[in-house]
Design a protein around this motif. Structure first.
Motif, PDB file in Angstrom:
ATOM      1  N   TYR A  40      47.378-159.402 -25.593  1.00  0.00           N
ATOM      2  CA  TYR A  40      48.668-159.582 -25.676  1.00  0.00           C
ATOM      3  C   TYR A  40      49.081-160.756 -26.157  1.00  0.00           C
ATOM      4  N   PRO A  41      49.991-160.885 -27.232  1.00  0.00           N
ATOM      5  CA  PRO A  41      50.502-162.013 -28.081  1.00  0.00           C
ATOM      6  C   PRO A  41      51.031-162.996 -27.092  1.00  0.00           C
ATOM      7  N   SER A  42      50.787-164.382 -27.263  1.00  0.00           N
ATOM      8  CA  SER A  42      51.209-165.428 -26.494  1.00  0.00           C
ATOM      9  C   SER A  42      52.688-165.580 -26.959  1.00  0.00           C
ATOM     10  N   ASN A  43      53.321-165.174 -27.885  1.00  0.00           N
ATOM     11  CA  ASN A  43      54.753-165.300 -28.369  1.00  0.00           C
ATOM     12  C   ASN A  43      55.653-164.070 -28.077  1.00  0.00           C
ATOM     13  N   SER A  44      55.137-163.300 -27.121  1.00  0.00           N
ATOM     14  CA  SER A  44      56.006-161.894 -26.920  1.00  0.00           C
ATOM     15  C   SER A  44      56.928-162.707 -26.081  1.00  0.00           C
ATOM     16  N   PRO A  45      58.339-161.901 -26.319  1.00  0.00           N
ATOM     17  CA  PRO A  45      59.404-162.334 -25.315  1.00  0.00           C
ATOM     18  C   PRO A  45      59.294-161.761 -23.985  1.00  0.00           C
ATOM     19  N   VAL A  46      58.450-160.862 -23.759  1.00  0.00           N
ATOM     20  CA  VAL A  46      58.239-160.247 -22.298  1.00  0.00           C
ATOM     21  C   VAL A  46      56.985-160.904 -21.828  1.00  0.00           C
ATOM     22  N   LYS A  47      57.548-162.119 -20.907  1.00  0.00           N
ATOM     23  CA  LYS A  47      56.620-163.060 -20.228  1.00  0.00           C
ATOM     24  C   LYS A  47      55.696-162.453 -19.057  1.00  0.00           C
ATOM     25  N   PHE A  48      56.298-161.550 -18.542  1.00  0.00           N
ATOM     26  CA  PHE A  48      55.571-160.991 -17.419  1.00  0.00           C
ATOM     27  C   PHE A  48      54.455-160.230 -17.860  1.00  0.00           C
ATOM     28  N   ARG A  49      54.163-159.768 -18.852  1.00  0.00           N
ATOM     29  CA  ARG A  49      52.836-159.026 -19.553  1.00  0.00           C
ATOM     30  C   ARG A  49      51.894-159.933 -19.971  1.00  0.00           C
ATOM     31  N   GLY A  50      50.940-159.184 -19.905  1.00  0.00           N
ATOM     32  CA  GLY A  50      49.439-159.726 -20.197  1.00  0.00           C
ATOM     33  C   GLY A  50      48.592-158.955 -20.991  1.00  0.00           C
ATOM     34  N   SER A  51      47.068-159.574 -21.353  1.00  0.00           N
ATOM     35  CA  SER A  51      46.258-158.705 -21.870  1.00  0.00           C
ATOM     36  C   SER A  51      45.929-157.533 -20.762  1.00  0.00           C
ATOM     37  N   SER A  52      45.455-156.262 -21.376  1.00  0.00           N
ATOM     38  CA  SER A  52      45.109-155.187 -20.703  1.00  0.00           C
ATOM     39  C   SER A  52      44.319-154.157 -21.709  1.00  0.00           C
ATOM     40  N   GLY A  53      43.509-153.489 -20.959  1.00  0.00           N
ATOM     41  CA  GLY A  53      42.954-152.354 -21.842  1.00  0.00           C
ATOM     42  C   GLY A  53      41.885-153.078 -22.631  1.00  0.00           C
ATOM     43  N   LEU A  54      41.334-153.923 -22.415  1.00  0.00           N
ATOM     44  CA  LEU A  54      40.234-154.762 -23.310  1.00  0.00           C
ATOM     45  C   LEU A  54      38.963-153.817 -23.379  1.00  0.00           C
ATOM     46  N   GLN A  55      38.885-152.892 -22.591  1.00  0.00           N
ATOM     47  CA  GLN A  55      37.485-152.190 -22.522  1.00  0.00           C
ATOM     48  C   GLN A  55      37.653-150.896 -23.137  1.00  0.00           C
ATOM     49  N   ASP A  56      38.965-150.531 -23.615  1.00  0.00           N
ATOM     50  CA  ASP A  56      39.177-149.240 -24.006  1.00  0.00           C
ATOM     51  C   ASP A  56      38.415-148.727 -25.187  1.00  0.00           C
ATOM     52  N   GLY A  57      37.832-147.704 -24.933  1.00  0.00           N
ATOM     53  CA  GLY A  57      37.093-146.917 -26.165  1.00  0.00           C
ATOM     54  C   GLY A  57      35.335-147.367 -25.765  1.00  0.00           C
ATOM     55  N   ASN A  58      35.165-148.077 -24.887  1.00  0.00           N
ATOM     56  CA  ASN A  58      33.755-148.495 -24.536  1.00  0.00           C
ATOM     57  C   ASN A  58      32.824-147.313 -24.001  1.00  0.00           C
ATOM     58  N   THR A  59      33.624-146.320 -23.182  1.00  0.00           N
ATOM     59  CA  THR A  59      33.105-145.269 -22.528  1.00  0.00           C
ATOM     60  C   THR A  59      32.694-144.003 -23.474  1.00  0.00           C
ATOM     61  N   SER A  60      33.424-144.139 -24.609  1.00  0.00           N
ATOM     62  CA  SER A  60      33.532-143.071 -25.402  1.00  0.00           C
ATOM     63  C   SER A  60      32.059-142.754 -26.123  1.00  0.00           C
ATOM     64  N   ASN A  61      31.933-141.637 -26.622  1.00  0.00           N
ATOM     65  CA  ASN A  61      30.614-141.176 -27.341  1.00  0.00           C
ATOM     66  C   ASN A  61      30.839-140.650 -28.628  1.00  0.00           C
ATOM     67  N   PRO A  62      30.439-141.673 -29.993  1.00  0.00           N
ATOM     68  CA  PRO A  62      29.918-142.989 -29.635  1.00  0.00           C
ATOM     69  C   PRO A  62      30.994-143.924 -29.226  1.00  0.00           C
ATOM     70  N   PRO A  63      30.520-145.225 -28.732  1.00  0.00           N
ATOM     71  CA  PRO A  63      31.687-146.481 -28.419  1.00  0.00           C
ATOM     72  C   PRO A  63      32.659-146.567 -29.645  1.00  0.00           C
ATOM     73  N   ALA A  64      33.780-146.782 -29.439  1.00  0.00           N
ATOM     74  CA  ALA A  64      34.699-147.288 -30.176  1.00  0.00           C
ATOM     75  C   ALA A  64      35.553-148.224 -29.883  1.00  0.00           C
ATOM     76  N   ASP A  65      36.110-148.928 -30.823  1.00  0.00           N
ATOM     77  CA  ASP A  65      37.106-150.015 -30.488  1.00  0.00           C
ATOM     78  C   ASP A  65      38.576-149.569 -30.536  1.00  0.00           C
TER      79      ASP A  65
END
Length: 578
Positions: free
Chosen positions: A144-169
């Protein structure tokens, strides 16, 4: 003058005044009400009986009185002679009547309903547009970008794609709605629509300081779309298109049953994949990448990357006349995932001609235009009756007709495209008239048009209709030249406390056809926003925004804030490959 009732005469002078005048010869005085220098009536000691009112308001100063200093306000005698009570009562009655009439008129004006102008205060549209864009900031997944105007949000879903076959970013992209699933199909539609608004109205965005903001949102989405399909080097290997990240098909906690913030996700997020036969998904991604390439035309390297990816995907998606499927019916078993429920695409022809049209505008290669015009009637035949005239994630035909009409009006290529372009413009003429007719589309009691009366979420359809109507109107103006398993989430879902965070700018699903609306967390068919519906809101708001009077005028003085020629910049009329 003698008192008509025979009573002694009195003056209106005060006690102090009488003491000063003790040595002065008294003259006959009248019954008077005098007026002080402060403008107040000073009471007289006269008896009010058998009087007549006569106004002679020129002051008659008394030399003797004027010569005497006084600590009180000086009084003057005016010839305000009251000789008859009947006429005075009549005067008072008439005066009171006039005052009551004036009061009634004022109250009537205050309480009568006021007619509103079609265009509200431009500042209000500016605020609404800013907040509608902020909704996409809140839906961002990944780092999540630090300059976002929505301050109650943060980084999330950082493992998305790791469980796919083959793994993907597969980090990045947008969460679709209140559910933490990322759907590729509505994401691509959202990026296409937002890009279109920037291509047409970038001067308007710039005039209110939102151009960089909306371009940041588009790039966040286009970056993700570049990740979700893989084109192998081998011509025999099938293409992989990731259609979804996150699911409700897992046991225990998942994205649908776990009502919580994306930052708190700690469960598995499976990935769904399709191949090139998912023609609707492929066509929408092509459209998104192509339209975004025009938005970022000044960033040549990035723009070229978007175009090259779009061309590769379009080639494999249209390489033969068989094997096409809409994503929900493709032969790949897990293709679509929950999209089969939430985004049940009813066809693919409209997405393929949509992708071909945008690829033509991005490259100038007329072979893509030939595909779009040549298959336009096939897409018309695929359109269901309930969706005619509706522009949203499942039906691009109406919007495609607007694009082709724009081409015919301002950059007509003639043969062999005139038939396809002509049928598009006729379709749009009839469509815009139908929006204005109360006989074709019903409305709620409050006046909201119901383009799909048997379905919910009416606002998203009304928003895109508003965008297309205003955009087409601008074209004509220019033509003057011619949840049950997560306990930590349940406490929020069923809490009676106020919402801890307020997300401004998210357009809710809207009322039912009787204008009933329930603002409840557990009634998403009323309250849940989505990225696809909010894209339509942004499109409508920027189209309706009035640009500053000193900008955006064409050679004829039209001030519509629309870029007339920018969409044609890449049309060097590259001949089709032989």
């Amino acid at each position: 003058m003698v008192n008509s009732t025979g009573s002694p005469t009195h003056t209106s002078a005060s006690h102090a005044d009488r003491s000063y005048s003790s040595g002065i010869d008294h003259q006959p005085v009248r019954f008077v009400h005098t007026i002080s220098e402060a403008g107040r009536l000073l009471p007289s000691a006269s008896q009010w009986s058998s009087i007549e009112l006569d106004f002679h308001l020129a002051p008659q100063p008394n030399t003797a009185y004027d010569s005497l200093p006084s600590q009180y306000s000086k009084s003057f005698d005016y010839e305000l002679v009251i000789t008859d009570k009947k006429y005075f009562k009549r005067f008072v009655s008439v005066s009171i009547f006039i005052l009551l009439v004036i009061l009634a008129i004022v109250l009537l004006v205050q309480f009568l309903p006021h007619k509103h102008k079609h265009h509200g205060n431009p500042k209000n549209i500016t605020l609404a547009l800013n907040q509608a864009l902020m909704f996409f900031d809140a839906q961002k997944s990944g780092n999540y970008p630090s300059n976002s105007p929505v301050k109650f949000r943060g980084s999330s879903g950082l493992q998305d794609g790791n469980t796919s076959n083959p793994p993907a970013d597969l980090k990045g992209g947008f969460y679709d709605s209140g559910k933490n699933i990322k759907f590729s199909f509505p994401t691509a539609y959202t990026i296409t629509l937002l890009s279109w608004t920037v291509i047409e109205y970038h001067d308007k965005y710039g005039s209110i300081g939102e151009l960089d903001h909306v371009k940041d949102i588009i790039r966040w989405g286009s970056d993700y779309l570049l990740k979700i399909f893989d084109h192998p080097n081998s011509t025999t290997s099938p293409i992989i298109i990731y259609s979804q990240v996150g699911s409700n098909h897992t046991s225990g906690y998942n994205d649908v049953t776990c009502w919580q913030r994306p930052e708190d996700m700690n469960y598995l997020r499976p990935v769904s994949a399709c191949n090139e036969t998912a023609s609707d998904l492929a066509g929408e991604i092509v459209a998104a990448l192509s339209a975004a390439s025009i938005v970022f035309k000044e960033d040549t390297g990035y723009s070229v990357k978007l175009i090259q990816s779009a061309e590769k995907l379009f080639e494999v998606a249209t390489k033969n006349d068989t094997g096409h499927h809409q994503g929900t019916y493709t032969a790949v078993e897990d293709c679509g995932g929950e999209a089969r429920t939430y985004y049940n695409s009813s066809g693919y022809q409209d997405e393929l001609i949509w992708g071909g049209t945008w690829l033509f505008f991005a490259t100038g290669n007329t072979s893509y235009l030939g595909y779009a015009t040549g298959n336009f009637n096939a897409a018309v035949g695929e359109e269901t009756a309930s969706e005619q005239g509706v522009f949203y994630w499942n039906n691009k035909l109406t919007a495609n007709a607007v694009l082709l009409t724009r081409l015919r009006y301002f950059h007509d290529l003639g043969y062999p495209y005139e038939v396809g372009l002509g049928s598009s413009s006729k379709k749009i003429d009839l469509l815009i008239c139908s929006y204005l007719s109360h006989k074709i589309y019903s409305r709620t009691p409050g006046g909201l048009i119901l383009l799909r009366p048997d379905h919910g979420e009416p606002l998203q359809f009304a928003a895109t209709a508003s965008f297309l109507g205003k955009l087409y109107s601008d074209y004509l103006e220019l033509l003057r030249r011619s949840g049950v398993s997560c306990s930590e989430g349940d406490r929020w879902l069923y809490s009676k406390d106020p919402n801890p965070n307020i997300l401004y700018g998210a357009m809710v699903a809207g009322p039912d056809k009787f204008d009933n609306f329930l603002d409840d967390r557990d009634k998403p068919w009323f309250t849940e926003p989505t990225i696809a519906s909010n894209a339509g809101l942004v499109a409508a708001l920027i189209a309706l925004h009035d640009p500053p009077p000193y900008k955006c005028s064409d050679s004829n003085g039209n001030n519509l804030g629309i870029d007339l020629t920018g969409i044609f910049e890449n049309l060097q009329l590259v001949p089709p490959a032989t």
